[in-house]
Design a protein around this motif. Structure first.
Motif, mmCIF file in Angstrom:
data_model
loop_
_atom_site.group_PDB
_atom_site.id
_atom_site.type_symbol
_atom_site.label_atom_id
_atom_site.label_comp_id
_atom_site.label_asym_id
_atom_site.label_seq_id
_atom_site.Cartn_x
_atom_site.Cartn_y
_atom_site.Cartn_z
ATOM 1 N N LEU A 251 0.831 -1.202 0.000
ATOM 2 C CA LEU A 251 0.000 0.000 0.000
ATOM 3 C C LEU A 251 0.869 1.257 0.000
ATOM 4 N N GLU A 252 2.033 1.167 0.670
ATOM 5 C CA GLU A 252 2.937 2.316 0.700
ATOM 6 C C GLU A 252 3.793 2.408 -0.568
ATOM 7 N N GLY A 253 3.773 1.328 -1.376
ATOM 8 C CA GLY A 253 4.567 1.328 -2.603
ATOM 9 C C GLY A 253 6.055 1.129 -2.364
ATOM 10 N N LYS A 254 6.427 0.536 -1.223
ATOM 11 C CA LYS A 254 7.846 0.373 -0.888
ATOM 12 C C LYS A 254 8.591 -0.488 -1.889
ATOM 13 N N ARG A 255 9.796 -0.037 -2.242
ATOM 14 C CA ARG A 255 10.654 -0.805 -3.140
ATOM 15 C C ARG A 255 11.459 -1.802 -2.315
ATOM 16 N N THR A 256 11.153 -3.096 -2.499
ATOM 17 C CA THR A 256 11.830 -4.149 -1.754
ATOM 18 C C THR A 256 12.549 -5.066 -2.728
ATOM 19 N N LEU A 257 13.378 -5.963 -2.158
ATOM 20 C CA LEU A 257 14.038 -6.952 -2.998
ATOM 21 C C LEU A 257 12.981 -7.812 -3.694
ATOM 22 N N ILE A 258 11.908 -8.070 -2.973
ATOM 23 C CA ILE A 258 10.817 -8.893 -3.503
ATOM 24 C C ILE A 258 10.214 -8.231 -4.746
ATOM 25 N N LEU A 259 9.972 -6.939 -4.639
ATOM 26 C CA LEU A 259 9.360 -6.215 -5.745
ATOM 27 C C LEU A 259 10.337 -6.101 -6.918
ATOM 28 N N GLU A 270 2.110 -6.980 -17.780
ATOM 29 C CA GLU A 270 2.039 -7.040 -16.311
ATOM 30 C C GLU A 270 2.852 -5.906 -15.681
ATOM 31 N N LYS A 271 4.025 -5.650 -16.265
ATOM 32 C CA LYS A 271 4.886 -4.581 -15.759
ATOM 33 C C LYS A 271 4.144 -3.244 -15.758
ATOM 34 N N ALA A 272 3.482 -2.959 -16.889
ATOM 35 C CA ALA A 272 2.772 -1.682 -17.016
ATOM 36 C C ALA A 272 1.665 -1.591 -15.969
ATOM 37 N N ARG A 273 0.978 -2.741 -15.747
ATOM 38 C CA ARG A 273 -0.120 -2.737 -14.785
ATOM 39 C C ARG A 273 0.394 -2.539 -13.355
ATOM 40 N N LEU A 274 1.525 -3.207 -13.036
ATOM 41 C CA LEU A 274 2.090 -3.069 -11.692
ATOM 42 C C LEU A 274 2.608 -1.641 -11.479
ATOM 43 N N ARG A 275 3.213 -1.095 -12.543
ATOM 44 C CA ARG A 275 3.702 0.286 -12.454
ATOM 45 C C ARG A 275 2.538 1.259 -12.187
ATOM 46 N N ALA A 276 1.425 1.020 -12.869
ATOM 47 C CA ALA A 276 0.252 1.885 -12.681
ATOM 48 C C ALA A 276 -0.281 1.755 -11.256
ATOM 49 N N LYS A 280 -0.249 4.970 -8.164
ATOM 50 C CA LYS A 280 -1.466 5.596 -7.615
ATOM 51 C C LYS A 280 -1.217 6.166 -6.223
ATOM 52 N N PRO A 281 -2.023 7.164 -5.843
ATOM 53 C CA PRO A 281 -2.009 7.562 -4.433
ATOM 54 C C PRO A 281 -2.456 6.369 -3.581
ATOM 55 N N ARG A 282 -1.872 6.260 -2.411
ATOM 56 C CA ARG A 282 -2.136 5.133 -1.530
ATOM 57 C C ARG A 282 -3.620 4.839 -1.358
ATOM 58 N N GLN A 283 -4.424 5.894 -1.179
ATOM 59 C CA GLN A 283 -5.841 5.709 -0.881
ATOM 60 C C GLN A 283 -6.580 5.046 -2.039
ATOM 61 N N GLN A 284 -6.009 5.170 -3.245
ATOM 62 C CA GLN A 284 -6.720 4.625 -4.406
ATOM 63 C C GLN A 284 -6.332 3.188 -4.745
ATOM 64 N N ARG A 285 -5.407 2.615 -3.965
ATOM 65 C CA ARG A 285 -5.028 1.224 -4.248
ATOM 66 C C ARG A 285 -6.094 0.311 -3.675
ATOM 67 N N MET A 286 -6.659 -0.557 -4.516
ATOM 68 C CA MET A 286 -7.792 -1.365 -4.082
ATOM 69 C C MET A 286 -7.357 -2.752 -3.672
ATOM 70 N N SER A 287 -8.173 -3.388 -2.801
ATOM 71 C CA SER A 287 -7.738 -4.660 -2.241
ATOM 72 C C SER A 287 -7.686 -5.738 -3.325
ATOM 73 N N GLU A 289 -6.592 -5.258 -6.262
ATOM 74 C CA GLU A 289 -5.285 -5.071 -6.895
ATOM 75 C C GLU A 289 -4.176 -5.663 -6.025
ATOM 76 N N VAL A 290 -4.321 -5.478 -4.707
ATOM 77 C CA VAL A 290 -3.338 -6.060 -3.795
ATOM 78 C C VAL A 290 -3.350 -7.587 -3.936
ATOM 79 N N SER A 291 -4.557 -8.166 -4.054
ATOM 80 C CA SER A 291 -4.657 -9.626 -4.234
ATOM 81 C C SER A 291 -3.963 -10.063 -5.514
ATOM 82 N N TRP A 292 -4.101 -9.247 -6.548
ATOM 83 C CA TRP A 292 -3.457 -9.567 -7.822
ATOM 84 C C TRP A 292 -1.932 -9.553 -7.669
ATOM 85 N N VAL A 293 -1.392 -8.597 -6.925
ATOM 86 C CA VAL A 293 0.057 -8.556 -6.698
ATOM 87 C C VAL A 293 0.499 -9.794 -5.927
ATOM 88 N N TYR A 294 -0.282 -10.177 -4.908
ATOM 89 C CA TYR A 294 0.050 -11.394 -4.160
ATOM 90 C C TYR A 294 0.096 -12.608 -5.097
#
Lengths: 349, 349
Positions: A251-259, A270-276, A280-287, A289-294
């Motif tokens: 949600l914070e958009g942190k750059r990790t080794l995992i990311l 997929e890259k373009a979608r993850l970049r988009a 986004k502002p944190r408040q606009q990231r939807m759950s 989308e988070v599930s999709w990243v997982y």
């Protein structure tokens, strides 16, 4: 390690951490001025400092001092100053990362607002510097000045690391490499959490000691192993044990080794979608989308990749520990440093 | 003073301020590390530090040092460290007060966001502490330690004063007395802006000097006169000269001498209405309400009351200046301190 060994290590390390905290806690509490303004300053400082953090940094400082034959008392102001500064960093970091939870509770700025939280962080920073001045009477002008230098370096490095991380998020930088990540962790985490606490402990025990750079390598690798494990727990830990929001880093958009591993595996779409998503502002990231990243992380094995890397860095830290502590005295303090390393790589909170 | 005298004082003081700034600016610029991360840290630090502030604090430190026979060079690190810390405070204060403008430009957090601005303020704080360590080689361990003590005290006092002011706003405290206001200004403004810069200047010139407390009284009264004048300018100044939002203090709900005078004059109905206005979130305060407050201020003569008080405090500062600088050497530095006082009470920006 087997589960039983992991549990045994955890019990031993947590008992020792509690013992070091007992030494440090009264020094820190005495550092809080007993005067007004209480409600909007010192009560908040006290609330922050009496929330049970693990106290890894002061413990490493005290254990290293004793392992090299130093008296614990001589390292107490420095160990306590590290813990105060750590808490000052935490309060400001939580504002900077817009984090809602820490140690299982709302963060300072969520509970009391950004204005008071900025000021409370500044006050803990000033109290840390005040504690360091106790070194002059305790250790003499020369050694105290060297410890000031260590704190100067650790402060600037930490703030530079923080600027790197915030800059990546702000610019939605998605091509950070493993090298970038390692440099950021060295700056943001390793110096203040591991390298300087051990250097300072050794320096107080043996002021004439010359090979302090061995602690740089040990602390660097330990810091990386610790931070990667922290990034993993942030994604898949148990909220009740870990104390922060699970998935909060996404949600914070942190750059990790995992990311950064994940990015390298993705196809263009997929890259373009993850970049988009990350832009986004944190408040606009939807759950969803988070599930999709997982789902992506599972698909590409990025978390497992990070765990493997953490183990390799832990191995490197083990090697450097043997070198840095080669002439330390056997005993519970040296044993604590060894077990702490295992604990931190295997920890689940 | 006649308008012609005011203009002459302004010209002289501004010329001397520029001369002191010329000494301090290169020391401050050299203190900025020439390395990454630039875009999200050191470029922002540099932008903040090269915006032309007046440099009153370092000028007072340098002028006092020279007036007591000290060499300017010996006070340069301390004077520069005060200016760095002042800028660290400004960046954090603007976040805490939600201020949009400073020195005629958008504030750091408006331009670059709260996260980077918190970190930039922390970095300038760390750079200030680093500069102070130059004193050890320049002035010796003992005098340096005394200057560390001065900085320790000024930091804590400033943060306590800030907590008082933020607490009043947060709790919508409307019965702050003149005493409360004076204590808050002593803490928030006088110590770091006037008392410690002059104490440190005198201490460096004459380390054996014992009566440093005379500077406490001078700086306290000067600080009050300065702050009241600042509060007045915030309400009725010229935006182009003053550099901040006119009326910004009303939007921020700041507790000033003007507001505490006004509260004492109001009838019950007006008091309740003003309390309700001050209790709203900043964004909900409307311009017709601000106009109504201006009307009350005019009706009850609160701004004129504050101006009269500022003149009385300036008189007290003049008396204390004569006492504190009784054995200073006549010359342009002592003359600068005298004129600065007149300038600050009569200033329109």
């Amino acid at each position: 390690m087997t589960d039983a060994t992991v549990s045994a290590v955890r019990r031993q390390v947590e008992a020792r951490l509690a013992a070091y905290r007992e030494q440090v806690a009264p020094v820190i509490l005495r550092a809080i001025p007993r005067r007004e303004p209480r409600k909007h300053l010192y009560d908040l400082v006290e609330a922050q400092l009496t929330q049970e953090g693990k106290g890894i940094r002061p413990a490493l400082c005290l254990a290293t001092c004793r392992a090299f034959g130093g008296e614990l008392n001589r390292a107490l102001p420095s160990a306590s100053a590290v813990e105060l500064l750590h808490n000052a960093f935490l309060v400001h970091d939580d504002i900077e990362d817009e984090s809602d939870f820490r140690r299982g509770r709302p963060t300072m700025h969520r509970e009391h607002g950004v204005p008071l939280a900025v000021n409370v962080g500044d006050a803990m920073n000033a109290m840390s510097a005040r504690l360091l001045r106790d070194n002059i009477a305790l250790l003499g002008a020369e050694l105290s000045a060297r410890i000031f230098d260590e704190f100067d370096h650790l402060s600037i490095e930490t703030l530079e690391g923080q600027a790197m991380e915030l800059g990546w998020i702000r610019d939605n930088c998605c091509d950070t490499t493993e090298q970038d990540y390692l440099l950021m962790v060295l700056k943001k985490t390793s110096w203040y959490s591991f390298i300087h606490p051990t250097r300072i402990g050794a320096m107080i025990a043996q002021p004439e000691r010359e090979d302090l750079d061995a602690f740089n390598r040990f602390g660097f690798f330990l810091g990386i192993a610790f931070q990667i494990q922290d990034d993993v727990l942030n994604l898949i830990g148990d909220r009740n044990r870990y104390g922060k929001e699970i998935g909060g880093d996404l949600l914070e958009g942190k750059r990790t080794l995992i990311l950064s591993h994940l990015f390298q595996q993705l196809n263009g779409h997929e890259k373009a979608r993850l970049r988009a998503f990350l832009g986004k502002p944190r408040q606009q990231r939807m759950s969803r989308e988070v599930s999709w990243v997982y789902e992506l992380l599972r698909l590409y094995g990025s978390i497992e990749y990070a765990r493997t890397a953490a183990r390799a860095f832990a191995d490197a830290a083990r090697t450097e520990l043997r070198s840095a502590y080669a002439d330390a005295q056997p005993g519970e303090d040296l044993e604590f440093v060894r077990l702490l390393l295992e604990y931190m790589v295997e920890r689940d909170a």
